[in-house]
Design a protein around this motif. Structure first.
Motif, mmCIF file in Angstrom:
data_model
loop_
_atom_site.group_PDB
_atom_site.id
_atom_site.type_symbol
_atom_site.label_atom_id
_atom_site.label_comp_id
_atom_site.label_asym_id
_atom_site.label_seq_id
_atom_site.Cartn_x
_atom_site.Cartn_y
_atom_site.Cartn_z
ATOM 1 N N ILE A 1 17.638 59.888 9.904
ATOM 2 C CA ILE A 1 16.415 60.262 9.172
ATOM 3 C C ILE A 1 15.593 59.003 8.858
ATOM 4 O O ILE A 1 14.389 59.047 8.733
ATOM 5 C CB ILE A 1 16.782 61.007 7.863
ATOM 6 C CG1 ILE A 1 17.539 62.299 8.200
ATOM 7 C CG2 ILE A 1 15.532 61.368 7.070
ATOM 8 C CD1 ILE A 1 18.109 62.989 6.994
ATOM 9 N N GLY A 2 16.284 57.894 8.757
ATOM 10 C CA GLY A 2 15.571 56.639 8.510
ATOM 11 C C GLY A 2 15.144 56.455 7.054
ATOM 12 O O GLY A 2 14.204 55.714 6.766
ATOM 13 N N MET A 3 15.838 57.137 6.134
ATOM 14 C CA MET A 3 15.464 56.994 4.715
ATOM 15 C C MET A 3 16.514 56.215 3.919
ATOM 16 O O MET A 3 16.261 55.794 2.799
ATOM 17 C CB MET A 3 15.297 58.375 4.065
ATOM 18 C CG MET A 3 14.060 59.134 4.493
ATOM 19 S SD MET A 3 12.546 58.237 4.148
ATOM 20 C CE MET A 3 12.468 58.351 2.373
ATOM 21 N N PHE B 1 24.641 42.623 4.867
ATOM 22 C CA PHE B 1 23.671 43.036 3.844
ATOM 23 C C PHE B 1 24.035 42.383 2.508
ATOM 24 O O PHE B 1 25.213 42.253 2.172
ATOM 25 C CB PHE B 1 23.677 44.566 3.694
ATOM 26 C CG PHE B 1 22.901 45.249 4.787
ATOM 27 C CD1 PHE B 1 21.553 45.518 4.627
ATOM 28 C CD2 PHE B 1 23.525 45.609 5.987
ATOM 29 C CE1 PHE B 1 20.823 46.139 5.639
ATOM 30 C CE2 PHE B 1 22.802 46.229 7.001
ATOM 31 C CZ PHE B 1 21.448 46.494 6.834
ATOM 32 N N GLY C 1 25.295 44.506 15.219
ATOM 33 C CA GLY C 1 24.223 43.753 14.540
ATOM 34 C C GLY C 1 22.850 44.313 14.882
ATOM 35 O O GLY C 1 22.734 45.400 15.477
ATOM 36 N N PHE D 1 12.258 54.831 9.541
ATOM 37 C CA PHE D 1 12.645 54.014 10.698
ATOM 38 C C PHE D 1 14.130 54.251 10.998
ATOM 39 O O PHE D 1 14.989 54.024 10.141
ATOM 40 C CB PHE D 1 12.382 52.520 10.467
ATOM 41 C CG PHE D 1 12.861 51.701 11.630
ATOM 42 C CD1 PHE D 1 12.098 51.583 12.779
ATOM 43 C CD2 PHE D 1 14.132 51.110 11.615
ATOM 44 C CE1 PHE D 1 12.569 50.880 13.889
ATOM 45 C CE2 PHE D 1 14.607 50.399 12.717
ATOM 46 C CZ PHE D 1 13.811 50.291 13.849
ATOM 47 N N THR D 2 14.389 54.710 12.195
ATOM 48 C CA THR D 2 15.792 54.943 12.587
ATOM 49 C C THR D 2 15.955 54.674 14.071
ATOM 50 O O THR D 2 15.015 54.836 14.849
ATOM 51 C CB THR D 2 16.224 56.390 12.249
ATOM 52 O OG1 THR D 2 17.597 56.556 12.619
ATOM 53 C CG2 THR D 2 15.382 57.447 12.976
ATOM 54 N N ASP E 1 29.790 43.892 8.519
ATOM 55 C CA ASP E 1 30.573 44.721 9.451
ATOM 56 C C ASP E 1 30.766 43.986 10.766
ATOM 57 O O ASP E 1 30.190 42.915 10.989
ATOM 58 C CB ASP E 1 29.890 46.086 9.653
ATOM 59 C CG ASP E 1 28.515 45.966 10.277
ATOM 60 O OD1 ASP E 1 28.404 45.341 11.338
ATOM 61 O OD2 ASP E 1 27.541 46.500 9.690
ATOM 62 N N ALA F 1 26.458 42.918 11.122
ATOM 63 C CA ALA F 1 25.312 42.902 10.195
ATOM 64 C C ALA F 1 25.820 42.504 8.816
ATOM 65 O O ALA F 1 26.931 42.889 8.421
ATOM 66 C CB ALA F 1 24.672 44.280 10.136
ATOM 67 N N GLU G 1 28.735 53.807 11.093
ATOM 68 C CA GLU G 1 27.989 54.434 12.197
ATOM 69 C C GLU G 1 27.652 53.408 13.277
ATOM 70 O O GLU G 1 27.753 53.705 14.477
ATOM 71 C CB GLU G 1 26.710 55.095 11.676
ATOM 72 C CG GLU G 1 26.997 56.464 11.082
ATOM 73 C CD GLU G 1 25.791 57.123 10.430
ATOM 74 O OE1 GLU G 1 24.718 56.486 10.374
ATOM 75 O OE2 GLU G 1 25.944 58.261 9.980
ATOM 76 N N ALA G 2 27.264 52.193 12.847
ATOM 77 C CA ALA G 2 26.914 51.157 13.825
ATOM 78 C C ALA G 2 28.132 50.795 14.663
ATOM 79 O O ALA G 2 28.038 50.650 15.891
ATOM 80 C CB ALA G 2 26.374 49.926 13.100
ATOM 81 N N ALA H 1 15.508 52.637 2.949
ATOM 82 C CA ALA H 1 14.291 52.667 2.122
ATOM 83 C C ALA H 1 14.655 53.122 0.704
ATOM 84 O O ALA H 1 14.240 52.507 -0.288
ATOM 85 C CB ALA H 1 13.257 53.605 2.723
ATOM 86 N N ILE I 1 13.916 47.866 9.320
ATOM 87 C CA ILE I 1 14.929 48.802 8.807
ATOM 88 C C ILE I 1 14.672 49.330 7.402
ATOM 89 O O ILE I 1 15.169 50.378 7.050
ATOM 90 C CB ILE I 1 16.355 48.208 8.868
ATOM 91 C CG1 ILE I 1 16.375 46.861 8.163
ATOM 92 C CG2 ILE I 1 16.848 48.107 10.299
ATOM 93 C CD1 ILE I 1 17.775 46.314 7.989
ATOM 94 N N ASN J 1 26.293 53.259 7.068
ATOM 95 C CA ASN J 1 25.521 52.606 8.144
ATOM 96 C C ASN J 1 26.425 51.691 8.962
ATOM 97 O O ASN J 1 26.349 51.666 10.199
ATOM 98 C CB ASN J 1 24.382 51.765 7.560
ATOM 99 C CG ASN J 1 23.121 52.586 7.369
ATOM 100 O OD1 ASN J 1 23.018 53.680 7.913
ATOM 101 N ND2 ASN J 1 22.177 52.071 6.604
HETATM 102 P P1 ADP Z 1 19.335 56.004 9.276
HETATM 103 O O1 ADP Z 1 20.749 55.624 8.965
HETATM 104 O O2 ADP Z 1 19.005 57.423 9.008
HETATM 105 O O3 ADP Z 1 18.878 55.543 10.611
HETATM 106 P P2 ADP Z 1 18.679 53.853 7.486
HETATM 107 O O4 ADP Z 1 17.422 53.573 6.732
HETATM 108 O O5 ADP Z 1 19.923 53.891 6.683
HETATM 109 O O6 ADP Z 1 18.432 55.218 8.229
HETATM 110 O O7 ADP Z 1 18.842 52.775 8.618
HETATM 111 C C1 ADP Z 1 17.733 52.431 9.414
HETATM 112 C C2 ADP Z 1 18.165 51.729 10.660
HETATM 113 O O8 ADP Z 1 18.709 50.450 10.340
HETATM 114 C C3 ADP Z 1 19.246 52.401 11.422
HETATM 115 O O9 ADP Z 1 18.767 53.426 12.237
HETATM 116 C C4 ADP Z 1 19.847 51.251 12.237
HETATM 117 O O10 ADP Z 1 19.048 50.996 13.375
HETATM 118 C C5 ADP Z 1 19.663 50.065 11.331
HETATM 119 N N1 ADP Z 1 20.902 49.702 10.630
HETATM 120 C C6 ADP Z 1 21.218 49.931 9.346
HETATM 121 N N2 ADP Z 1 22.413 49.424 9.042
HETATM 122 C C7 ADP Z 1 22.888 48.833 10.166
HETATM 123 C C8 ADP Z 1 24.101 48.118 10.498
HETATM 124 N N3 ADP Z 1 25.066 47.906 9.607
HETATM 125 N N4 ADP Z 1 24.230 47.653 11.770
HETATM 126 C C9 ADP Z 1 23.245 47.847 12.677
HETATM 127 N N5 ADP Z 1 22.104 48.514 12.417
HETATM 128 C C10 ADP Z 1 21.931 49.000 11.186
#
Ligand code: ADP
Length: 498
Positions: free
Chosen positions: A460-462, A490, A439, A453-454, A435, A488, A404-405, A465, A448, A401
């Protein structure tokens, strides 16, 4: 002829009287009580002779009685007290007796006395009154609960039904009730169950309780009602002779129950549908990364083969990557299924520092390795208790994540900081993954962890979760630090091994 009464003293008569008698002086002190009075009031001779008459009265009457007493002394005459009404008197133990009291003035040479005769009001009357009150209460309760009363004399096959029972069965007030009439009104589908309830109550080895629910069709208007009947069977020499009980209309309750059941099955169906789609999504999530990696390795292999002088080493590496990723995908699926089926979580003592390093390697093997890493491990971190693969999965999710962000935002320097430490306050191991991406705004941050939710077009938004569910299954917590200025952050906590 001598007068026989001459030989009998007042004392002899006083003691011989069948009624309770008290002799009271003009100051209201009890001078003497006969044996019947002592017995009735529960005092010893000594105790009673120090009392004032008022002490034998319920407190609320005492003050008033002083006036009555003075009035009586002013105009002494033989009469009954309370104008013939039954009066209350207190026994030594506080019990209240209802008595008729008669007063007779007596004058000796020097002193004025009152002879008080206590006559216990007719006990039978009292019992009847108590019974009447209790019946009245019962009737009111019966009315309030809408209960009908039945009494079945099985020896003589005689039914007694009160008005409410007749109303429920649609029978006339004066109509004699026959068993057949009773039974035919019961819905055919419910007859066997009622019969079985009756058999149970008839069984001399049982407790005689009768309880049945059945539908009754009122012959007068054809309306069907649900009835709940409870009762008790009475036995004589081990033979059931009489069933007494009550019945009430439970139609409304049954309708509510039915609605609730329909509602529940609809909700269950919806839930099952949701679970199914979440499961499919979770599987898709598990396969996404290995499939992407396999596809990339296959392209490398194909590319190598297109070349006449292909590099065997390259080809082997690519095919090796394919094999590893497909095996890993298979393992992942098994793990996921075991988790979804809520099988027992097999935990072991783990070194969290090592798991962080393994997860970094895994993320790299999925193509999520290019970032600057700042790693702060705690060398002597106590071992944690958890499921190795699940914790790796959580960390890989956080890393992918983050990457990708940062990729999505095109940040100039992609950097990730991972800090492993002991959280003394929570007494847990604590991992922070930070990261340098864009953010999250407050609205996104709130959602999130919701399934599906994506904000990514191919997301996929899983991931989060599943990660949170896995963390909680391992006894830890996963959260996003709120209101962070850049990137962000975590937080993941996991329990130490005991
Ligand atoms: P997906 O990666 O399939 O979207 P996730 O449940 O892993 O599903 O993440 C949900 C959403 O949370 C992401 O689509 C994104 O908007 C947000 N997100 C998660 N991690 C980060 C991050 N490190 N920085 C910014 N947004 C994030």
């Amino acid at each position: 002829m001598t007068d026989p009464l001459k030989d009998l003293s007042f004392k002899t008569l006083f003691e011989a009287a069948a009624d309770a008698m008290l002799l009271v002086n003009d100051k209201g002190h009890i001078i003497r009580a006969n044996a019947v009075a002592l017995d009735l009031l529960g005092y010893s001779e000594k105790e009673i002779s120090s009392l004032e008459v008022e002490e034998l009265m319920p407190e609320e009457y005492r003050a008033q009685h002083h006036h009555h007493r003075s009035a009586f002394y002013r105009k002494p005459e033989k009469r009954s007290m309370g104008s013939g009404k039954a009066l209350s008197i207190l026994r030594h133990n506080g019990e209240v007796l209802t008595v008729d009291i008669s007063l007779s003035p007596m004058q000796s040479k020097r002193q004025f006395y009152v002879l008080v005769t206590l006559h216990v009001a007719d006990r039978r009357n009292q019992a009847e009154e108590a019974l009447r009150i209790s019946e009245e209460r019962l009737m009111l309760a019966k009315q309030a609960a809408g209960l009908g009363v039945f009494d079945f004399d099985s020896n003589h096959n005689i039914w007694y039904w009160d008005e409410r029972m007749r109303e429920l069965w649609g029978a006339e007030s004066n109509e004699a009730i026959a068993t057949k009439q009773f039974l035919t009104a019961i819905h055919p589908e419910d007859r066997a169950a009622r019969e079985a309830a009756l058999d149970r109550s008839i069984d001399p080895a049982g407790n005689g309780e009768y309880s049945a629910e059945y539908r009754v069709t009122n012959p007068a208007n054809g309306v069907e009602q649900w009835i709940s009947a409870i009762g008790r069977m009475h036995f004589e020499d081990g033979v059931a002779i009489r069933l007494v009980g009550v019945a009430r209309d439970i139609t409304e309750q049954k309708i509510l129950e039915k609605n609730w059941q329909t509602h529940r099955s609809e909700t269950e169906a919806l839930f099952a549908q949701q679970v199914a789609s979440q499961t499919v999504s979770a599987i898709a999530h598990e396969l996404n990364q290995p499939l992407a990696a396999i596809s990339a390795y296959s392209e490398v292999a194909l590319h190598a083969l297109q070349n006449d002088h292909f590099d065997q080493k390259n080809l082997r590496q690519a095919l090796d990557g394919c094999v590893k990723q497909s095996q890993r995908a298979g393992r992942s699926l098994h793990e996921l299924l075991a988790f979804l089926q809520k099988g027992e979580l097999i935990t072991e003592k783990l070194n969290l520092n090592n798991i962080v390093l393994e997860s970094l390697n895994l993320a790299k093997s999925y193509g999520y390795g290019e970032f600057q890493l700042e790693l702060q491990l705690e060398p002597d971190l106590p071992t944690i208790l958890g499921h190795r693969v699940q914790i790796q999965k959580i960390l890989v999710n956080l890393l992918t994540n983050a990457v990708e962000a940062m990729r999505g935002a095109g940040v100039p320097t992609a950097a990730i900081t991972i800090k492993v430490s002991t959280n003394a306050e929570l007494n847990m191991a604590h991992v922070i993954v930070q990261d340098s991406g864009p953010g999250l705004d407050a609205i996104t941050a709130n959602r999130i962890f919701e399934p599906f939710f994506t904000t990514k077009h191919n997301g996929i938004g899983m991931g989060l979760a599943i990660s949170r569910a896995l963390t909680e299954a391992n006894g830890g917590r996963l959260w996003l630090e709120p209101n962070v200025k850049a990137g962000a952050i975590f937080h993941l906590t996991l329990p130490f091994a005991p």
